[in-house]
Motif scaffolding. Sequence first.
Motif, PDB file in Angstrom:
ATOM      1  N   PHE A 129      -2.319   1.370 -12.677  1.00 45.65           N
ATOM      2  CA  PHE A 129      -2.841   0.558 -13.774  1.00 45.65           C
ATOM      3  C   PHE A 129      -2.090  -0.768 -13.905  1.00 45.65           C
ATOM      4  N   ILE A 130      -0.956  -0.894 -13.215  1.00 48.66           N
ATOM      5  CA  ILE A 130      -0.213  -2.158 -13.226  1.00 48.66           C
ATOM      6  C   ILE A 130      -0.497  -2.960 -11.963  1.00 48.66           C
ATOM      7  N   LEU A 131      -0.356  -2.311 -10.813  1.00 51.30           N
ATOM      8  CA  LEU A 131      -0.592  -2.992  -9.547  1.00 51.30           C
ATOM      9  C   LEU A 131      -1.187  -1.995  -8.549  1.00 51.30           C
ATOM     10  N   PRO A 132      -2.518  -1.938  -8.475  1.00 52.17           N
ATOM     11  CA  PRO A 132      -3.149  -1.020  -7.523  1.00 52.17           C
ATOM     12  C   PRO A 132      -2.930  -1.471  -6.088  1.00 52.17           C
ATOM     13  N   SER A 172      -7.297   0.100  -2.685  1.00 53.03           N
ATOM     14  CA  SER A 172      -8.014   0.341  -3.949  1.00 53.03           C
ATOM     15  C   SER A 172      -8.719  -0.934  -4.411  1.00 53.03           C
ATOM     16  N   ILE A 173      -8.041  -2.063  -4.247  1.00 54.12           N
ATOM     17  CA  ILE A 173      -8.651  -3.343  -4.627  1.00 54.12           C
ATOM     18  C   ILE A 173      -9.857  -3.629  -3.739  1.00 54.12           C
ATOM     19  N   GLY A 174      -9.710  -3.357  -2.431  1.00 54.77           N
ATOM     20  CA  GLY A 174     -10.833  -3.542  -1.517  1.00 54.77           C
ATOM     21  C   GLY A 174     -12.016  -2.657  -1.866  1.00 54.77           C
ATOM     22  N   THR A 175     -11.735  -1.406  -2.251  1.00 57.41           N
ATOM     23  CA  THR A 175     -12.800  -0.488  -2.663  1.00 57.41           C
ATOM     24  C   THR A 175     -13.510  -0.999  -3.906  1.00 57.41           C
ATOM     25  N   ALA A 176     -12.732  -1.497  -4.880  1.00 57.00           N
ATOM     26  CA  ALA A 176     -13.326  -2.055  -6.099  1.00 57.00           C
ATOM     27  C   ALA A 176     -14.170  -3.283  -5.792  1.00 57.00           C
ATOM     28  N   LEU A 177     -13.722  -4.073  -4.818  1.00 53.46           N
ATOM     29  CA  LEU A 177     -14.479  -5.262  -4.430  1.00 53.46           C
ATOM     30  C   LEU A 177     -15.829  -4.877  -3.833  1.00 53.46           C
ATOM     31  N   GLU A 196       0.827  -1.200   0.000  1.00 52.55           N
ATOM     32  CA  GLU A 196       0.000   0.000   0.000  1.00 52.55           C
ATOM     33  C   GLU A 196       0.869   1.260   0.000  1.00 52.55           C
ATOM     34  N   MET A 197       1.958   1.237   0.737  1.00 53.76           N
ATOM     35  CA  MET A 197       2.844   2.395   0.796  1.00 53.76           C
ATOM     36  C   MET A 197       3.480   2.666  -0.562  1.00 53.76           C
ATOM     37  N   LEU A 198       3.967   1.607  -1.211  1.00 56.38           N
ATOM     38  CA  LEU A 198       4.583   1.767  -2.532  1.00 56.38           C
ATOM     39  C   LEU A 198       3.578   2.250  -3.565  1.00 56.38           C
TER      40      LEU A 198
END
Length: 258
Positions: A39-42, A46-51, A28-30
């Motif tokens: 667009f390569i590795l959110p 962000s993934i949790g929000t999309a879920l 998350e920090m990176l």
Amino acid sequence: MITRLFRKNLQNYAPFLVLLLFILGLWEMLARIGVLPPFILPGPLSIGTALVENSKILFGLHLPATLQEVLLGYALSVTCGTLLGLGMHAWRPLEKALYPFIIISQTIPLIALSPVFIMWFGYTLWSKVAVVFLTAFFPVVVGAYDGLQQKNHAYEDLLRTMGASTRQILLKTRIPLALPSYFSGLKLSMVYCVIGATIGEWLGGSKGLGYFSRRMAGNLQSKEMFAAVVLLSAMGVGLFLIIAMIEKIIFKKRGFHK
């Protein structure tokens, strides 16, 4: 009892949880400082929000579709794999005739066979189930067959002196000794079922988590794609744990230590 079991598992898997939290925090920090392009590795948040944002379609449509394919393919794999393992153990010519074909079936790339299944079954549920079955039945066959090859000559000789039949020896010694190997095959098969269902949906599907992730990847919606991947992984882990729990219950009743 549940609290005690939870505490025991928490102690056993504390290193894993600490490492997982460290990886997620670093990830998350990176992502936040821009080292990892979104667009390569959110990032995990962000993934949790999309879920959460896509929970209705993911949990209402795609997850049930993939779960159905996995469970049907797993049921077929366990049934056919167990019967084949028992048959090859009981009748040597069957083992000589079929075992090479079973091994050959695992050397054929699934990507090459998926279009064949689609041609046979169309874009239906059964084309995906066929891919799942071909992926997952091999560990069950090997686990059942190799497990039944385990012998305890002392027990078998004792049973024979008491007039036991071949069937009774199979039930009393061979099958109990085969359980560890058999359950290893069952657990591997469950994981492979999730992989097979995803491949089947990628190559020819209109719903399912594999289909959703492919569509999101094509639209460069990486957050949504990773949300489907996380859900696939969680489903695979959950199903694996169910088989592992059944294994522990059976082993505990039989006095096995594992």
